[in-house]
Design a protein around this motif. Structure first.
Motif, short mmCIF file in Angstrom:
data_model
loop_
_atom_site.label_atom_id
_atom_site.label_comp_id
_atom_site.label_asym_id
_atom_site.label_seq_id
_atom_site.Cartn_x
_atom_site.Cartn_y
_atom_site.Cartn_z
N ASN A 129 36.33 48.33 41.30
CA ASN A 129 36.81 46.93 41.50
C ASN A 129 37.10 46.85 43.20
N LEU A 148 38.91 43.58 43.88
CA LEU A 148 40.13 42.87 44.10
C LEU A 148 41.34 43.48 43.44
N GLU A 149 42.24 43.44 44.24
CA GLU A 149 43.49 43.89 44.20
C GLU A 149 44.26 43.50 42.61
N SER A 150 43.79 42.28 42.18
CA SER A 150 44.30 41.83 40.89
C SER A 150 43.89 42.71 39.87
N GLN A 151 42.77 43.65 40.06
CA GLN A 151 42.22 44.40 39.05
C GLN A 151 42.59 45.67 39.03
N GLY A 152 43.55 46.24 39.72
CA GLY A 152 44.07 47.52 40.09
C GLY A 152 43.96 48.00 41.48
N TYR A 164 32.49 42.75 35.82
CA TYR A 164 33.64 41.81 36.31
C TYR A 164 33.69 41.33 37.35
N GLU A 165 34.43 40.40 37.89
CA GLU A 165 34.29 39.68 39.28
C GLU A 165 34.45 40.69 40.27
N PHE A 201 32.90 43.30 41.11
CA PHE A 201 32.71 44.78 40.94
C PHE A 201 31.50 45.36 41.91
#
Length: 220
Positions: free
Chosen positions: A137, A139-143, A194-195, A197
């Motif tokens: 990932n 994006l921080e929102s994904q971990g 995923y977005e 990725f």
């Protein structure tokens, strides 16, 4: 083995021809740092080194500096040729061009069919054994973000720790090892599971005196 060579040409003659081809390409564009090839895929492309002040110069330009949605395979500006971790970027095009083939390397049979990477530069040919295949990932929102883009390390311990973190994230256990003093090559492309990725394939340079081929049959 399995390299298409021109009729009657030995492997070393083919390698020399490819190295000379890189030198000729550098006359067209000195930003061409090499040529990347992964057998049994359509990845067979020049590698560009963008200007330091414009790291995304080749994101939408080809090796002739012409505008194209395909862009080029290009080095991260933080990792010149010879860096501990050379990081290459390329688009994942829907028609399968550029670095799109990397996305399939999480499939064991795809990896087993293409376990090594070849890089030709003006200096010669090098072979790299694929060590890991990661889906990451951004994006921080994904971990938590894993810094796969890190290209230099404070010391050997930091390098080995980074390599171990890659191993832990790999979807394939290749059996390839990495030691202190090894060089690695990371190929990164957009992945659409995923977005935002990324699929990142990491390979380790074949050591002096080491057999360049890999038996991938025991990978899992």
């Amino acid at each position: 083995a399995g390299n298409p060579t021109e009729e009657g040409e030995t492997q070393s003659e083919a390698n020399t021809r490819r190295v000379e081809a890189v030198q000729k390409l550098q006359e067209i564009n000195p930003d061409i740092s090499g040529w990347l090839r992964i057998e049994n895929t359509n990845i067979n492309q020049p590698v560009l080194l963008p200007p330091a002040d414009d790291p995304e110069y080749y994101l939408y330009r080809n090796y002739k500096r012409e505008d194209t949605k395909y862009g080029s395979i290009f080095l991260d500006v933080s990792s010149p040729v010879g860096a501990e971790n050379q990081l290459l970027h390329g688009h994942s095009m829907q028609d399968g061009r550029m670095f799109a083939a990397l996305v399939q390397f999480s499939d064991l049979s795809v990896y087993q069919n293409s376990p090594t990477i070849t890089l030709y530069t003006a200096e010669g040919k090098s072979t790299w054994k694929i060590y890991a295949v990661m889906k990451l990932n951004t994006l921080e929102s994904q971990g938590e973000f894993f810094p796969f883009t890190q290209t230099s390390f404070a010391d050997d311990d930091a390098f080995i720790q980074h390599v171990y973190e890659i191993y832990q994230r790999s979807v394939i256990d290749t059996g390839v090892t990495i030691n202190e003093g090894d060089e690695i090559l990371s190929l990164s492309t957009c992945s659409y599971e995923y977005e935002n990725f990324r699929t990142v394939v990491v390979a380790r340079k074949v050591r002096d005196g080491e057999e360049a081929s890999v038996d991938p049959s025991s990978a899992s």
